[in-house]
Design a protein around this motif. Structure first.
Motif, PDB file in Angstrom:
ATOM      1  N   ARG A  38      -0.794 -15.343  -4.555  1.00 36.82           N
ATOM      2  CA  ARG A  38      -1.339 -14.427  -5.234  1.00 36.82           C
ATOM      3  C   ARG A  38      -3.031 -14.798  -5.141  1.00 36.82           C
ATOM      4  O   ARG A  38      -3.822 -13.818  -5.410  1.00 36.82           O
ATOM      5  CB  ARG A  38      -1.107 -14.652  -6.895  1.00 36.82           C
ATOM      6  N   GLU A  39      -3.247 -15.981  -4.565  1.00 34.90           N
ATOM      7  CA  GLU A  39      -4.867 -16.207  -4.330  1.00 34.90           C
ATOM      8  C   GLU A  39      -5.226 -15.498  -3.066  1.00 34.90           C
ATOM      9  O   GLU A  39      -6.677 -15.616  -3.017  1.00 34.90           O
ATOM     10  CB  GLU A  39      -5.021 -17.909  -4.270  1.00 34.90           C
ATOM     11  N   ALA A  40      -4.474 -14.911  -2.547  1.00 32.36           N
ATOM     12  CA  ALA A  40      -4.993 -14.255  -1.157  1.00 32.36           C
ATOM     13  C   ALA A  40      -5.602 -12.773  -1.551  1.00 32.36           C
ATOM     14  O   ALA A  40      -6.232 -12.499  -0.691  1.00 32.36           O
ATOM     15  CB  ALA A  40      -3.822 -14.125  -0.155  1.00 32.36           C
ATOM     16  N   TYR A  41      -5.525 -12.452  -2.976  1.00 34.00           N
ATOM     17  CA  TYR A  41      -5.934 -10.935  -3.030  1.00 34.00           C
ATOM     18  C   TYR A  41      -6.332 -10.997  -4.396  1.00 34.00           C
ATOM     19  O   TYR A  41      -6.023 -11.567  -5.413  1.00 34.00           O
ATOM     20  CB  TYR A  41      -4.997  -9.953  -2.872  1.00 34.00           C
ATOM     21  N   ILE A  42      -7.399  -9.989  -4.792  1.00 39.18           N
ATOM     22  CA  ILE A  42      -7.854  -9.710  -6.152  1.00 39.18           C
ATOM     23  C   ILE A  42      -7.452  -8.340  -6.740  1.00 39.18           C
ATOM     24  O   ILE A  42      -7.817  -7.168  -5.968  1.00 39.18           O
ATOM     25  CB  ILE A  42      -9.219  -9.922  -6.084  1.00 39.18           C
ATOM     26  N   ALA A  43      -7.116  -8.366  -7.860  1.00 37.65           N
ATOM     27  CA  ALA A  43      -6.831  -6.925  -8.464  1.00 37.65           C
ATOM     28  C   ALA A  43      -7.955  -6.557  -8.833  1.00 37.65           C
ATOM     29  O   ALA A  43      -8.795  -6.956  -9.568  1.00 37.65           O
ATOM     30  CB  ALA A  43      -6.010  -7.179  -9.770  1.00 37.65           C
ATOM     31  N   GLY A  44      -8.344  -5.460  -8.125  1.00 37.18           N
ATOM     32  CA  GLY A  44      -9.596  -4.390  -8.433  1.00 37.18           C
ATOM     33  C   GLY A  44      -9.603  -3.749  -9.725  1.00 37.18           C
ATOM     34  O   GLY A  44     -10.823  -2.926  -9.924  1.00 37.18           O
ATOM     35  N   SER A  45      -8.503  -3.466 -10.241  1.00 40.11           N
ATOM     36  CA  SER A  45      -8.254  -2.552 -11.475  1.00 40.11           C
ATOM     37  C   SER A  45      -7.578  -3.366 -12.709  1.00 40.11           C
ATOM     38  O   SER A  45      -6.675  -4.178 -12.388  1.00 40.11           O
ATOM     39  CB  SER A  45      -7.515  -1.323 -11.128  1.00 40.11           C
ATOM     40  N   TRP A  46      -8.015  -3.176 -13.595  1.00 42.75           N
ATOM     41  CA  TRP A  46      -7.213  -3.538 -15.162  1.00 42.75           C
ATOM     42  C   TRP A  46      -5.905  -2.944 -15.361  1.00 42.75           C
ATOM     43  O   TRP A  46      -5.100  -3.615 -15.936  1.00 42.75           O
ATOM     44  CB  TRP A  46      -8.286  -3.400 -16.080  1.00 42.75           C
ATOM     45  N   HIS A  47      -5.619  -1.954 -14.774  1.00 40.38           N
ATOM     46  CA  HIS A  47      -4.487  -1.121 -14.734  1.00 40.38           C
ATOM     47  C   HIS A  47      -3.369  -1.813 -13.995  1.00 40.38           C
ATOM     48  O   HIS A  47      -3.428  -2.412 -13.140  1.00 40.38           O
ATOM     49  CB  HIS A  47      -4.636   0.246 -14.492  1.00 40.38           C
ATOM     50  N   SER A  48      -2.171  -1.356 -14.355  1.00 45.69           N
ATOM     51  CA  SER A  48      -1.052  -1.948 -13.830  1.00 45.69           C
ATOM     52  C   SER A  48       0.055  -0.801 -13.211  1.00 45.69           C
ATOM     53  O   SER A  48      -0.179   0.197 -13.999  1.00 45.69           O
ATOM     54  CB  SER A  48      -0.037  -2.982 -14.546  1.00 45.69           C
ATOM     55  N   ALA A  49       0.778  -1.344 -12.474  1.00 44.31           N
ATOM     56  CA  ALA A  49       1.657   0.008 -12.043  1.00 44.31           C
ATOM     57  C   ALA A  49       2.832  -0.918 -11.718  1.00 44.31           C
ATOM     58  O   ALA A  49       3.099  -2.032 -11.431  1.00 44.31           O
ATOM     59  CB  ALA A  49       1.008   0.486 -10.441  1.00 44.31           C
ATOM     60  N   GLY A  50       4.045   0.006 -11.543  1.00 42.68           N
ATOM     61  CA  GLY A  50       5.436  -0.470 -11.202  1.00 42.68           C
ATOM     62  C   GLY A  50       5.584  -0.805  -9.952  1.00 42.68           C
ATOM     63  O   GLY A  50       4.748  -0.410  -9.175  1.00 42.68           O
ATOM     64  N   THR A  51       6.747  -1.831  -9.587  1.00 46.50           N
ATOM     65  CA  THR A  51       6.693  -2.295  -8.171  1.00 46.50           C
ATOM     66  C   THR A  51       7.280  -0.881  -7.249  1.00 46.50           C
ATOM     67  O   THR A  51       8.135  -0.177  -7.607  1.00 46.50           O
ATOM     68  CB  THR A  51       7.834  -2.980  -8.263  1.00 46.50           C
ATOM     69  N   PRO A  52       6.524  -0.719  -6.124  1.00 44.12           N
ATOM     70  CA  PRO A  52       6.705   0.418  -5.361  1.00 44.12           C
ATOM     71  C   PRO A  52       7.960  -0.018  -4.519  1.00 44.12           C
ATOM     72  O   PRO A  52       8.315  -1.021  -4.241  1.00 44.12           O
ATOM     73  CB  PRO A  52       5.486   0.578  -4.478  1.00 44.12           C
ATOM     74  N   GLU A  53       8.369   1.368  -4.038  1.00 40.22           N
ATOM     75  CA  GLU A  53       9.631   1.234  -2.977  1.00 40.22           C
ATOM     76  C   GLU A  53       9.139   0.729  -1.580  1.00 40.22           C
ATOM     77  O   GLU A  53       8.289   1.158  -1.015  1.00 40.22           O
ATOM     78  CB  GLU A  53      10.414   2.534  -3.091  1.00 40.22           C
ATOM     79  N   LEU A  54       9.936  -0.312  -1.335  1.00 41.25           N
ATOM     80  CA  LEU A  54       9.651  -1.085   0.035  1.00 41.25           C
ATOM     81  C   LEU A  54      10.407  -0.119   1.142  1.00 41.25           C
ATOM     82  O   LEU A  54      11.439  -0.169   1.206  1.00 41.25           O
ATOM     83  CB  LEU A  54       9.983  -2.317   0.009  1.00 41.25           C
ATOM     84  N   ILE A  55       9.783   0.436   1.975  1.00 34.34           N
ATOM     85  CA  ILE A  55      10.285   1.308   2.994  1.00 34.34           C
ATOM     86  C   ILE A  55      10.274   0.683   4.505  1.00 34.34           C
ATOM     87  O   ILE A  55      10.945   1.507   5.418  1.00 34.34           O
ATOM     88  CB  ILE A  55       9.927   2.903   2.919  1.00 34.34           C
ATOM     89  N   ARG A  56       9.380  -0.245   4.636  1.00 32.15           N
ATOM     90  CA  ARG A  56       9.188  -0.867   6.054  1.00 32.15           C
ATOM     91  C   ARG A  56       8.838  -2.221   5.903  1.00 32.15           C
ATOM     92  O   ARG A  56       7.989  -2.461   4.975  1.00 32.15           O
ATOM     93  CB  ARG A  56       8.212   0.196   6.898  1.00 32.15           C
ATOM     94  N   SER A  57       9.406  -3.175   6.347  1.00 28.58           N
ATOM     95  CA  SER A  57       9.102  -4.685   6.326  1.00 28.58           C
ATOM     96  C   SER A  57       9.191  -5.352   7.689  1.00 28.58           C
ATOM     97  O   SER A  57      10.298  -6.287   7.849  1.00 28.58           O
ATOM     98  CB  SER A  57       9.957  -5.319   5.388  1.00 28.58           C
ATOM     99  N   ASP A  58       8.578  -4.979   8.657  1.00 24.04           N
ATOM    100  CA  ASP A  58       8.513  -5.515   9.955  1.00 24.04           C
ATOM    101  C   ASP A  58       7.773  -6.939   9.828  1.00 24.04           C
ATOM    102  O   ASP A  58       6.607  -6.939   9.573  1.00 24.04           O
ATOM    103  CB  ASP A  58       8.141  -4.635  10.777  1.00 24.04           C
ATOM    104  N   VAL A  59       8.344  -7.719  10.567  1.00 21.09           N
ATOM    105  CA  VAL A  59       7.850  -9.373  10.561  1.00 21.09           C
ATOM    106  C   VAL A  59       7.947  -9.932  12.155  1.00 21.09           C
ATOM    107  O   VAL A  59       9.093  -9.779  12.586  1.00 21.09           O
ATOM    108  CB  VAL A  59       8.440 -10.180   9.676  1.00 21.09           C
ATOM    109  N   ASN A  60       7.079 -10.238  12.759  1.00 16.45           N
ATOM    110  CA  ASN A  60       7.098 -10.729  13.845  1.00 16.45           C
ATOM    111  C   ASN A  60       6.131 -11.985  13.956  1.00 16.45           C
ATOM    112  O   ASN A  60       5.114 -12.246  13.987  1.00 16.45           O
ATOM    113  CB  ASN A  60       6.103  -9.839  14.991  1.00 16.45           C
ATOM    114  N   ASP A  61       7.052 -13.101  13.871  1.00 19.01           N
ATOM    115  CA  ASP A  61       6.461 -14.411  13.511  1.00 19.01           C
ATOM    116  C   ASP A  61       5.899 -14.591  12.271  1.00 19.01           C
ATOM    117  O   ASP A  61       6.495 -14.444  11.248  1.00 19.01           O
ATOM    118  CB  ASP A  61       5.696 -14.946  14.851  1.00 19.01           C
ATOM    119  N   THR A  62       4.346 -14.233  12.169  1.00 15.51           N
ATOM    120  CA  THR A  62       3.819 -14.295  10.893  1.00 15.51           C
ATOM    121  C   THR A  62       2.715 -12.815  10.948  1.00 15.51           C
ATOM    122  O   THR A  62       2.244 -12.790   9.907  1.00 15.51           O
ATOM    123  CB  THR A  62       2.645 -15.636  10.842  1.00 15.51           C
ATOM    124  N   VAL A  63       3.052 -12.330  12.018  1.00 16.70           N
ATOM    125  CA  VAL A  63       2.245 -10.953  11.916  1.00 16.70           C
ATOM    126  C   VAL A  63       3.324  -9.761  11.178  1.00 16.70           C
ATOM    127  O   VAL A  63       4.565  -9.934  11.531  1.00 16.70           O
ATOM    128  CB  VAL A  63       1.782 -10.453  13.205  1.00 16.70           C
TER     129      VAL A  63
END
Length: 329
Positions: A38-63
């Protein structure tokens, strides 16, 4: 007594093993972005949203190359690409990240604003959809490591604070014994003088040998280092990298690239064609009562970041300058 003493370490070991098993299960049960915390990013909005649908999750080592489908007032696409790279840790144990190695984009209207904020601040700002997406793919192992580092940093800071408190108490006693009343006199005098007056007094003292000797003891080189200026490749200004307040690189909106915009006869703002930002709003509510399509005041600068030494600067690969429109149309 021996049975009780051996049972407690064993219980702690069992809890530790259970915790590691839980982390492993979480990692194997769902996709995650290696190194994402969580320390890697900052919420730029006070509003919240539900968890979106993950449709792609490609991982190549750490990329990684992740994509989500977020549903709000419309259907938006959220993408996260690149690699989480920790470059340093601050004194509180909080990690610092390379913001150029990992990007998050959302097709919602706020996504563009957060992208501009990221570029101008060297921090990763995300909209409410981007935050919800990243929150769902955190690296549990990395998060646990950072938590442990923070706890260790807090413990170390507490010890240093206790040592500092003890040292200052000893110094206070020494002052009272050898210089009675002088501390109170100086504190009183400083409280009755303005910052400008104090600065004048310090500069005046530096004109004499005794005064300069006293000031070099108060301000050693690690506090006031010798002048060491270099030139910034982006803005062409000289700056001293040793002075934190001198490191800000920014450029005001050029007047010939700005245009006055109107909404009716009472609301106005200026729009900078060079960077796409709106600023100097007039006639809008300042306490948050704003319409969905009202502009936001994005400040008087096309960009505001840190200086880059001339020898290290590559304008062709500077994302800040690439997003500025310097054409004459």
């Amino acid at each position: 007594m021996d049975k009780i003493a051996t049972k407690q370490p064993r219980s702690r070991a069992i809890r530790r093993i259970s915790y590691l098993v839980l982390i492993y299960w979480e990692m194997s049960a769902r996709p995650f972005i290696p190194g994402l915390v969580r320390e890697a990013y900052i919420a730029g909005s006070w509003h919240s949203a539900g968890t979106p649908e993950l449709i792609r999750s490609d991982v190549n080592d750490t990329v990684v190359d992740f994509q989500w489908r977020a549903v709000g007032s419309a259907v938006y696409s959220v993408t996260a690409k690149g690699e989480i790279q920790q470059v340093d840790t601050d004194s509180n144990g909080t990690p610092l990240f390379d913001t150029n190695s990992f990007s998050v984009l959302c097709s919602c209207p706020d996504g563009d604003r957060q992208q501009l904020q990221s570029r101008s601040s060297n921090q990763l700002y995300v909209c409410k959809h981007g935050k919800a997406a990243l929150d769902s793919v955190l690296d549990a192992t990395a998060s646990a490591k950072i938590k442990a580092n923070k706890e260790a940093a807090v413990a170390e800071a507490r010890l240093k604070a206790e040592d500092r408190k003890k040292y200052l108490m000893e110094q206070r006693q020494l002052q009272d014994r050898e210089m009675p009343g002088e501390r109170e006199r100086i504190h009183y005098g400083l409280s009755k003088r303005s910052d400008e007056d104090i600065t004048k007094l310090v500069k005046k003292a530096a004109m004499t040998m005794d005064g300069l000797k006293a000031l070099t003891n108060i301000f050693p080189e690690e506090v006031m280092p010798p002048k060491q200026t270099i030139r910034c490749g982006r803005c062409d200004q000289e700056y001293d990298p040793q002075i934190p307040s001198d490191s800000v690189c920014r450029e005001e909106h050029p007047e010939d690239k700005c245009k006055m915009m109107w909404d009716g006869s009472k609301k106005s703002w200026e729009h900078c064609r060079r960077c796409g930002k709106d600023f100097r709003l007039d006639g809008f509510h300042s306490w948050g009562k704003r319409k969905r399509d009202d502009p936001e005041d994005e400040g008087p600068y096309c960009y505001e970041t840190v200086h880059v030494p001339m020898e290290d600067y590559d304008e062709d690969n500077d994302p800040i300058m690439q997003n500025l429109d310097d054409s004459d149309y």
